[in-house]
Write a protein that holds these residues in place. Structure first.
Motif, PDB file in Angstrom:
ATOM      1  N   ALA A 106      -9.619 -10.084  -7.531  1.00 40.00           N
ATOM      2  CA  ALA A 106     -10.284  -8.817  -7.211  1.00 40.00           C
ATOM      3  C   ALA A 106      -9.480  -7.929  -6.267  1.00 40.00           C
ATOM      4  CB  ALA A 106     -11.679  -9.051  -6.631  1.00 40.00           C
ATOM      5  N   TRP A 107      -8.308  -8.387  -5.800  1.00 43.40           N
ATOM      6  CA  TRP A 107      -7.500  -7.579  -4.897  1.00 43.40           C
ATOM      7  C   TRP A 107      -6.282  -7.023  -5.632  1.00 43.40           C
ATOM      8  CZ3 TRP A 107      -8.617  -6.208   0.098  1.00 43.40           C
ATOM      9  CH2 TRP A 107      -9.686  -6.880   0.707  1.00 43.40           C
ATOM     10  N   SER A 108      -5.956  -5.774  -5.337  1.00 43.15           N
ATOM     11  CA  SER A 108      -4.752  -5.151  -5.874  1.00 43.15           C
ATOM     12  C   SER A 108      -4.047  -4.392  -4.761  1.00 43.15           C
ATOM     13  CB  SER A 108      -5.091  -4.210  -7.038  1.00 43.15           C
ATOM     14  OG  SER A 108      -5.962  -3.174  -6.611  1.00 43.15           O
ATOM     15  N   TYR A 109      -2.829  -3.982  -5.026  1.00 50.23           N
ATOM     16  CA  TYR A 109      -2.032  -3.331  -3.987  1.00 50.23           C
ATOM     17  C   TYR A 109      -1.276  -2.151  -4.590  1.00 50.23           C
ATOM     18  CZ  TYR A 109       1.978  -5.572  -6.191  1.00 50.23           C
ATOM     19  OH  TYR A 109       2.930  -5.953  -7.107  1.00 50.23           O
ATOM     20  N   ARG A 110      -0.799  -1.302  -3.710  1.00 51.12           N
ATOM     21  CA  ARG A 110       0.227  -0.339  -4.078  1.00 51.12           C
ATOM     22  C   ARG A 110       1.112  -0.096  -2.867  1.00 51.12           C
ATOM     23  NH1 ARG A 110      -1.893   5.890  -4.939  1.00 51.12           N
ATOM     24  NH2 ARG A 110      -3.083   6.164  -3.011  1.00 51.12           N
ATOM     25  N   VAL A 111       2.393  -0.023  -3.116  1.00 48.23           N
ATOM     26  CA  VAL A 111       3.408   0.200  -2.093  1.00 48.23           C
ATOM     27  C   VAL A 111       4.292   1.343  -2.575  1.00 48.23           C
ATOM     28  CG1 VAL A 111       5.308  -0.791  -0.775  1.00 48.23           C
ATOM     29  CG2 VAL A 111       3.385  -2.229  -1.457  1.00 48.23           C
ATOM     30  N   SER A 112       4.476   2.332  -1.724  1.00 41.95           N
ATOM     31  CA  SER A 112       5.194   3.531  -2.149  1.00 41.95           C
ATOM     32  C   SER A 112       6.099   4.023  -1.030  1.00 41.95           C
ATOM     33  CB  SER A 112       4.194   4.633  -2.535  1.00 41.95           C
ATOM     34  OG  SER A 112       4.853   5.782  -3.009  1.00 41.95           O
ATOM     35  N   GLY A 113       7.266   4.501  -1.416  1.00 39.07           N
ATOM     36  CA  GLY A 113       8.191   5.124  -0.482  1.00 39.07           C
ATOM     37  C   GLY A 113       8.647   6.465  -1.009  1.00 39.07           C
ATOM     38  N   ASN A 114       8.684   7.470  -0.122  1.00 37.18           N
ATOM     39  CA  ASN A 114       9.026   8.839  -0.509  1.00 37.18           C
ATOM     40  C   ASN A 114      10.168   9.334   0.369  1.00 37.18           C
ATOM     41  OD1 ASN A 114       7.702  11.363  -2.108  1.00 37.18           O
ATOM     42  ND2 ASN A 114       8.572  12.068  -0.185  1.00 37.18           N
TER      43      ASN A 114
ATOM     44  N   LEU B 199       3.793   4.344   2.131  1.00 38.43           N
ATOM     45  CA  LEU B 199       2.369   4.089   1.943  1.00 38.43           C
ATOM     46  C   LEU B 199       2.199   2.645   1.493  1.00 38.43           C
ATOM     47  CD1 LEU B 199      -0.267   6.364   0.310  1.00 38.43           C
ATOM     48  CD2 LEU B 199      -0.076   4.014  -0.463  1.00 38.43           C
ATOM     49  N   VAL B 200       1.324   1.918   2.187  1.00 39.94           N
ATOM     50  CA  VAL B 200       1.018   0.533   1.845  1.00 39.94           C
ATOM     51  C   VAL B 200      -0.497   0.402   1.797  1.00 39.94           C
ATOM     52  CG1 VAL B 200       1.242  -1.890   2.486  1.00 39.94           C
ATOM     53  CG2 VAL B 200       3.121  -0.294   2.945  1.00 39.94           C
ATOM     54  N   GLY B 201      -1.040  -0.096   0.690  1.00 42.39           N
ATOM     55  CA  GLY B 201      -2.489  -0.154   0.565  1.00 42.39           C
ATOM     56  C   GLY B 201      -2.980  -1.362  -0.195  1.00 42.39           C
ATOM     57  N   LEU B 202      -4.202  -1.754   0.139  1.00 43.95           N
ATOM     58  CA  LEU B 202      -4.914  -2.816  -0.562  1.00 43.95           C
ATOM     59  C   LEU B 202      -6.217  -2.256  -1.108  1.00 43.95           C
ATOM     60  CD1 LEU B 202      -4.505  -5.844   1.879  1.00 43.95           C
ATOM     61  CD2 LEU B 202      -3.404  -5.561  -0.365  1.00 43.95           C
ATOM     62  N   GLN B 203      -6.620  -2.742  -2.273  1.00 40.32           N
ATOM     63  CA  GLN B 203      -7.869  -2.320  -2.897  1.00 40.32           C
ATOM     64  C   GLN B 203      -8.636  -3.539  -3.394  1.00 40.32           C
ATOM     65  OE1 GLN B 203      -8.051   1.348  -5.370  1.00 40.32           O
ATOM     66  NE2 GLN B 203      -8.665  -0.025  -7.016  1.00 40.32           N
ATOM     67  N   TYR B 204      -9.939  -3.520  -3.138  1.00 43.18           N
ATOM     68  CA  TYR B 204     -10.819  -4.615  -3.553  1.00 43.18           C
ATOM     69  C   TYR B 204     -11.838  -4.070  -4.533  1.00 43.18           C
ATOM     70  CZ  TYR B 204     -14.543  -8.136  -3.262  1.00 43.18           C
ATOM     71  OH  TYR B 204     -15.503  -9.072  -3.563  1.00 43.18           O
ATOM     72  N   ASP B 205     -11.943  -4.691  -5.708  1.00 41.73           N
ATOM     73  CA  ASP B 205     -12.907  -4.278  -6.732  1.00 41.73           C
ATOM     74  C   ASP B 205     -13.769  -5.475  -7.115  1.00 41.73           C
ATOM     75  OD1 ASP B 205     -12.236  -1.389  -7.795  1.00 41.73           O
ATOM     76  OD2 ASP B 205     -10.315  -2.371  -7.459  1.00 41.73           O
ATOM     77  N   ARG B 206     -15.075  -5.265  -7.039  1.00 43.54           N
ATOM     78  CA  ARG B 206     -16.008  -6.342  -7.381  1.00 43.54           C
ATOM     79  C   ARG B 206     -17.140  -5.781  -8.212  1.00 43.54           C
ATOM     80  NH1 ARG B 206     -15.597 -11.984  -6.930  1.00 43.54           N
ATOM     81  NH2 ARG B 206     -17.707 -12.859  -7.021  1.00 43.54           N
ATOM     82  N   ALA B 207     -17.331  -6.310  -9.398  1.00 42.96           N
ATOM     83  CA  ALA B 207     -18.414  -5.864 -10.276  1.00 42.96           C
ATOM     84  C   ALA B 207     -19.688  -6.636  -9.962  1.00 42.96           C
ATOM     85  CB  ALA B 207     -18.029  -6.064 -11.733  1.00 42.96           C
TER      86      ALA B 207
END
Length: 721
Positions: free
Chosen positions: A669-677, A712-720
């Motif tokens: 249920a956890w996902s991430y995104r990492v970004s550099g600009n 940018l560093v982020g975590l996302q939690y999705d639960r149905a």
């Protein structure tokens, strides 16, 4: 950037050359056109919409590391662009960007609800837009005039932010993202579908908070010299002992605080939308406030709501009623130790306070009639009646006595009504017509008619030729119409609405899973509102009748004095390969824009006449991440203010961004995104500081610095559930 654009354009050609590399199993899905409703208030293919439409999905936003509307326009859109000042972003379209307009020449909608407030017509594109980002489903962008259905402000285009429904989420989503070491965004959204009394419904609630302090920027030093009132070195800091030097490190006075919440619910034919938001940002770098003083800021607050009733009438039409109400207030708080920025007698400095408020509400009713029940002959009729109240007060508070002296105050209640008609017809499979007009009657400026006509032809397989002529207007806002200051500013006379008339022609062609769009445009802008300096005779007359104080030697007034022409073209290519795992898009816009302020004709400052973006992403599959790279290029732009000849320009800007998104390994249920600009140029086309050297001659101009490298560093939690 040029190499990236060439690589993306050539990639599909190279792969198509290898027959084994092309996978046509999902070809039908690739050919599906985005369905949009912003251009004509009825669902239709983007290719047939009466205007150049562009869609940005939530998946696009996430996979390319986009966290603001400004970045979405810069990296993912066609024809639109933003420029970053120190304190906020300004937006333009197809060669036109009007500095200092607070976005008022663009119309922004949230699920069809206009976000432009009724005091200063402002909208925002950065974090201060204060819209929970996780609940965005997609953005619909329509380039060019759009007043035919929406009335005022839709001159540069319309941006419609479409949010998810509760049935889309059916659970909870929580996210936490850090941008560099200074910014933090936290959000939670909950969606649910339900049945009550046998009638289905859903609800979605999104909450978000963004806060940032810094990062630090270095400006100056610039030697201003003596204060015009005291004769001593001007004070640029909270320190009562001034040295006449502007600049230093801007960190404590650079901040953003933006909480927001949005509720969207529906039950049968009924729907409810509620939004509450606030945005506070530091403004401690301008000449009229102490440098790097955390007590210098601007704050916006919004509260809005819609109640909608939408009912289908058999197979021939639909009735749509919308009752809406909004409240907005603006507060500017700027302390300064400079006596010349204050009123007479406030030699130790003052705090400038400006408060603007507006409340408005109304009822919009429209009906859609599908005469043949097959979408080939559709009539839309609507009316929108509105009442609004705008008020403002301005004070200077003496640092020593703490006495507040009011210099400006006004309050106005007004009514406005708009009625519109649109007729769509498709007599043949290869021919489509869309004609319409809107009539607006407003107590603030009188009345205006906004027409539009569009023709679409499909003379060959998978090709569309589209021609559109349209007109839009921007009503003078309350600040322009009623603001005054007896020390420097004369209240405006009757102001006319600003007008833009536009014509565009485009050709779109599909080749398998790939699309190519090429178009040209021309627009003519008239009656633009600009500040005019009073002539000596006008100044004497204003002093004689008590509108200005006797000691005033220069004053200003808003007037309809400017005009502008702009023409150019835009192009885009997009597609997907390898079962949609590889996706690419590239766009470019070129324009030639010239403005006349009543005296001279010249290029617009800040507005880019050449810009574009390109993006490429690849889904590695399984637990491996999606890799996405996006870049943008903006040609050199004129600086927004200058006393120099030749006019200085900011260098061309190229930005590259790499983003990785995927599921967190081993954690459900956890996902991430990492970004550099990374930005290659280190300045923007905005002048900062008093521009004077120690000798008092104007020999150099400092431009606002850029945060060149951001992460940018982020975590996302999705639960149905």
């Amino acid at each position: 950037m040029h190499a990236l654009l060439v690589g993306i354009v050539l990639a599909p050609i190279t792969l198509l050359a290898d027959g084994e590399a092309v996978d046509t199993s999902d070809l039908a899905g690739l050919l599906d056109e985005p369905i949009v409703s912003t251009a004509s208030l009825t669902a239709e293919s983007a290719r047939l919409a009466p205007g150049t439409s562009w869609t940005i999905t939530a998946d696009d936003l996430r996979r390319f590391g986009v966290a603001t509307l400004a970045d979405a326009l810069n990296f993912l859109s066609l024809g639109m662009i933003t420029e970053r000042r120190v304190d906020f972003a300004e937006a333009g379209s197809r060669g036109v960007l009007l500095t200092g307009d607070y976005g008022s020449h663009m119309l922004m909608l949230l699920d069809g609800h206009a976000l432009n407030e009724q005091w200063d017509s402002a909208i925002y594109f950065d974090r201060t837009a204060a819209i929970p980002f996780d609940i965005i489903d997609h953005l619909e962008i329509v380039l060019g005039p759009g007043s035919v259905l929406y009335g005022s402000n839709a001159m540069l285009g319309v941006i419609n932010i479409i949010t998810k429904r509760g049935s889309d989420l059916r659970g909870v989503r929580a996210s936490l993202e850090a941008q560099g070491i200074s910014g933090l965004r936290a959000g939670v959204s909950v969606g649910h579908a339900f049945t009550v009394l046998g009638i289905g419904g859903d609800a979605l609630l999104g909450l978000e908070y963004y806060g940032a302090q810094g990062p630090a920027l270095t400006m100056g030093p610039q030697d201003y010299g003596a204060d015009g009132v005291t004769g001593e070195p001007r004070r640029f800091t909270a320190n009562p002992n001034g040295d006449g030097i502007w600049g230093g490190t801007l960190d404590q006075g650079r901040f953003v605080q933006a909480p927001s919440g949005y509720l969207r619910a529906s039950w049968g034919d009924w729907a409810l939308d509620l939004r509450a938001a606030s945005a506070k940002r530091g403004e401690a770098f301008a000449l009229y406030t102490n440098f790097n003083d955390p007590h210098g800021y601007e704050r916006d607050r919004w509260l809005s709501g819609d109640v909608r009733y939408q009912h289908a009438v058999a197979s021939v039409g639909e009735i749509d009623l919308r009752l809406y109400g909004d409240a907005y207030d603006y507060f500017e708080h700027n302390p300064t130790r400079a006596a010349e920025q204050c009123l007479d007698g406030q030699v130790e400095g003052c705090t400038f306070r400006l408060v603007g408020r507006s409340q408005w509400g109304g009822l919009e009713a429209r009906t859609t009639l599908d005469w043949l029940s097959d979408g080939r002959l559709v009539t839309l009729v609507g009316v929108d009646g509105r009442l609004r109240h705008s008020s403002s007060t301005e004070h200077y508070v003496d640092f020593v006595s703490r006495i507040a002296e009011e210099t400006s105050a006004y309050a106005r209640s007004e009514r406005a009504i708009g009625a519109y008609l649109e007729q769509r017809a498709q007599p043949f499979a290869w021919l489509g017509l869309n004609v319409g007009a809107r009539y607006d009657d407003d107590q603030r400026f009188g009345h205006h008619v906004s027409p539009r006509a569009a023709l679409t032809l499909s003379p060959w397989s998978d090709g569309v030729i589209k021609a559109v002529v349209s007109e839009a207007f921007r009503a003078p806002n309350a600040f322009e119409r009623y603001y005054f200051d007896p020390t420097s500013w004369l209240v405006a006379d009757e102001l006319r609405p600003e007008i833009v008339r536009s014509a565009e022609l485009s050709v779109e062609q599909r080749v398998g899973a790939h699309r190519l769009l090429v178009g040209g445009f021309y627009s003519r802008w008239t009656d633009l509102v600009a500040l005019a300096t009073l002539t000596p005779d006008e100044l004497d007359a204003a002093i004689a009748n008590g509108q200005l104080e006797a000691a005033v030697d220069e004053a200003y007034q808003y007037r309809n004095i400017a005009s502008m022409t702009s023409y150019g073209g835009n192009a885009a290519i997009s597609g997907a390969l390898l079962e949609r795992r590889l996706r690419y898009v590239a766009t470019v816009t070129v324009a030639h824009t010239r403005a006349n302020d009543g005296e001279t004709t010249q290029r617009l400052p800040v507005a880019a006449e050449l810009f574009g973006n390109a993006r490429l992403s690849y889904e590695l599959g399984g637990r491996l991440p999606t890799v996405a790279v996006v870049g943008r290029y903006v040609a050199a732009r004129r600086v927004d203010f200058s006393d120099f000849e030749p006019w200085p320009t900011a260098p061309a800007q190229t930005e590259l961004r790499l983003t990785l998104t995927g599921a967190v390994p081993g954690i459900e249920a956890w996902s991430y995104r990492v970004s550099g600009n990374y930005a290659f140029a280190d300045v923007t086309p905005y002048a900062v500081g008093p521009l004077a050297s120690a000798q008092g001659d104007y020999t150099a101009q400092e431009m606002a610095p850029v945060d060149r490298m951001t992460f940018l560093v982020g975590l996302q939690y999705d639960r149905a559930f």
